[in-house]
Scaffold this active site. Structure first.
Site, PDB file in Angstrom:
ATOM      1  N   ASN A 470     -50.550 -23.972  -2.508  1.00  0.00           N
ATOM      2  CA  ASN A 470     -49.773 -23.670  -1.218  1.00  0.00           C
ATOM      3  C   ASN A 470     -50.702 -24.208  -0.054  1.00  0.00           C
ATOM      4  O   ASN A 470     -51.616 -24.312  -0.136  1.00  0.00           O
ATOM      5  CB  ASN A 470     -49.595 -22.346  -1.031  1.00  0.00           C
ATOM      6  CG  ASN A 470     -50.740 -21.316  -0.750  1.00  0.00           C
ATOM      7  OD1 ASN A 470     -51.357 -20.961  -1.617  1.00  0.00           O
ATOM      8  ND2 ASN A 470     -50.937 -21.096   0.417  1.00  0.00           N
ATOM      9  N   CYS A 471     -49.720 -24.492   0.975  1.00  0.00           N
ATOM     10  CA  CYS A 471     -50.469 -24.703   2.311  1.00  0.00           C
ATOM     11  C   CYS A 471     -50.128 -23.518   3.186  1.00  0.00           C
ATOM     12  O   CYS A 471     -50.090 -22.593   3.117  1.00  0.00           O
ATOM     13  CB  CYS A 471     -50.143 -26.060   2.896  1.00  0.00           C
ATOM     14  SG  CYS A 471     -48.339 -26.266   3.313  1.00  0.00           S
ATOM     15  N   ILE A 472     -49.916 -23.700   4.658  1.00  0.00           N
ATOM     16  CA  ILE A 472     -49.745 -22.935   5.692  1.00  0.00           C
ATOM     17  C   ILE A 472     -48.475 -22.089   5.207  1.00  0.00           C
ATOM     18  O   ILE A 472     -48.366 -21.013   5.476  1.00  0.00           O
ATOM     19  CB  ILE A 472     -49.783 -23.372   6.817  1.00  0.00           C
ATOM     20  CG1 ILE A 472     -51.323 -23.866   7.346  1.00  0.00           C
ATOM     21  CG2 ILE A 472     -49.563 -22.141   7.941  1.00  0.00           C
ATOM     22  CD1 ILE A 472     -51.517 -24.160   8.467  1.00  0.00           C
TER      23      ILE A 472
END
Length: 530
Positions: A470-472
């Protein structure tokens, strides 16, 4: 999380993953920037003159302490990138990869120091010679300052070495040095050789970066618009971090002498001036690429778009989407995270997103033309207060609410006209919204507030997922069979959007709770495998 069935990574996917690794040091950078901003502003002579009670020795000690702690990230930024890149890219033994990143960065600079010494350039303390050869003290080593770009290249090399050698098997007599222990060993050797090559090739890299910086700066006040629009256009593909890092941390964002040191990159210049007691005010050439440019769109424009979407929703559906829009506005205004709002209209109206990107870029130019000088990275209300208001009228912070109000009206008018004129299916306009709401209520949300088992099932189940990260705001996944992914079911379980990059890779836009969703999903997948 990965298996042996992981598809071969493409160049596109590599740059996406590389951009994601930037988030770890950048997140720390943002926090340290706030610490440094609060500490330096409240300990400044101007502020203590205006508010004498802040001159209390105890308070001043606290503010100076905050400044010192906040300056950490900017003092060791390149080495943090060199550690974060192999840490983020490695599929297994991430701790070993991070350790090798530090080893590689230090050894590379020691090798550069050896080359400079052998050439007779070092040792010296002559400022003219040091400047001519771009020599700085890096981790206490006199070396060529390759900045963030050099750290990124070193980090990628270390990652490649880690992926190739972390499971290597050596003969029995040398078995102790095999496996993960071999990674920092081979890293030391290879990066020692790379350090000998750096002085030969780096001038060409520097010329290229300077050329890019010249192009942007020669565009005058439209340079920030090119940057701001480009960042928004790259965001849906997860590649915006590459452009952002280039402007914030390399010569492309400008070069300036601050407190006797030559620093490069818009954000680096701003933070150096922030921590330099001899500096009064901030460089307009640096801040025009920073927080101030985002503020018209983030504090005014996107909230206006959210209000337009609310008013354009069917009356019976407005109460159902109110929470979604309010949480998106809060994430944008307070946290500087825009995806929860942007992905509400990106997929249903790409033209609206293009207009949003152009208006965001125009906001950068408007702030530059007005001479506003508010730095940092997020463009949220925290940056506005800490780096604008607290630093006095010289930052021209008072122009931000005026321009943000204009952007609010412009976004509201444009979005309301476009949604009603072309019947764009923004949230709440679809008749099926009620059915979707029923599906949401039927699920059993976990600690994240999402029905993660249903999301996992919509992705084809644990057996269909090859890698999960995942990212932000987004889940980043590789899947075996894309046809098993049910986009409608994902959206019914509160996914804001789904981006299919190719036949194996996709992104599911969740929002600010994405880390919790990812952790719950990883636990579910581990239970299935067990």
């Amino acid at each position: 999380m990965a298996t042996s069935a992981t598809p071969k990574i493409t160049l596109w996917e590599f740059f996406q993953q590389l951009g994601k690794t930037f988030m770890l040091p950048v997140a720390l950078l943002s926090f340290c920037g706030i610490m440094l901003g609060i500490g330096s502003s409240l300990s400044s002579h101007d502020v203590t003159t205006l508010m004498p009670f802040l001159a209390n020795p105890v308070l001043q000690s606290i503010f100076v302490w905050m400044s010192k702690i906040g300056s950490f990230a900017f003092s060791f930024l390149p080495v943090m990138f060199c550690i974060a890149i192999p840490l983020g890219l490695a599929r297994e033994n991430k701790g070993v990869a991070a350790f090798a990143g530090f080893v590689g960065f230090a050894v590379m600079n020691l090798a550069v120091n050896f080359w400079l010494t052998a050439k007779g350039i070092l040792p010296t303390s002559d400022p003219a010679i040091l400047k001519a050869n771009n020599i700085q003290s890096i981790l206490g080593i006199q070396s060529i300052d390759t900045g963030i770009l050099g750290a990124v290249i070193a980090g990628v090399i270390v990652w490649l070495l880690h992926e190739r050698f972390h499971s290597v098997r050596l003969p029995d007599a040398l078995a102790f040095f095999g496996g993960t222990r071999f990674v920092p060993i081979v890293t030391t050797f290879v990066m020692g050789l790379v350090g000998l090559v750096v002085p030969l090739i780096w001038p060409f890299f520097a010329m290229g970066i300077n050329g890019l910086g010249h192009i942007i700066n020669s565009a005058g006040d439209f340079g920030p618009m090119l940057f701001g629009t480009g960042e928004r256009l790259l965001l849906p593909f997860g590649l915006q971090h590459i452009l952002v890092a280039l402007i914030r941390f390399t010569d492309a964002g400008g070069t300036m002498d601050v407190c006797g040191h030559t620093v490069s990159g818009a954000l680096t210049i701003f933070q150096a001036q922030l921590s330099c007691p001899e500096t009064h005010g901030f460089s307009e050439s640096a801040t025009r690429f920073l927080s101030q440019g985002k503020m018209p769109a983030f504090l005014g424009g996107l909230p206006g778009a959210a209000l337009a979407m609310y008013h354009c929703a069917r009356p019976e559906n407005r109460h159902k989407i109110k929470g979604l829009l309010i949480s998106g506005v809060i994430a944008c205004v307070v946290g500087g995270t825009t995806e929860p709002l942007e992905f509400l209209f990106l997929f249903v109206a790409p033209l609206l997103y293009l207009i949003h990107a152009l208006l965001t870029g125009l906001g950068f130019t408007m702030m530059a033309v007005l001479g506003v000088t508010i730095g940092n990275t997020d463009g949220n209300v925290i940056d506005f207060v800490v780096f604008g208001i607290l630093h006095g009228l010289s930052t021209k912070w008072y122009m931000v609410p005026v321009v943000a109000a204009v952007w609010f009206v412009a976004y509201y008018a444009i979005f309301r006209f476009a949604i009603t004129r072309w019947n764009i299916k923004t949230p709440g306009r679809d008749i099926e919204t009620a059915n979707v709401q029923e599906k949401l209520q039927a699920g059993a949300p976990g600690k994240s507030g999402y029905n993660v088992p249903a999301i996992l099932a919509a992705l084809g189940g644990a057996e269909n997922i090859v890698s999960l990260d995942n990212c932000i705001t987004r889940l980043r996944l590789s899947v075996k069979d894309m046809t098993l992914v049910d986009v409608d079911a994902l959206k019914a379980n509160r996914a804001i959007g789904v981006v299919k990059l190719n036949q194996h890779n996709l992104q599911v836009v969740i929002g600010t709770q994405v880390q919790s969703v990812k952790d719950e999903m990883a636990n579910l997948m581990n239970m299935v495998e067990a």
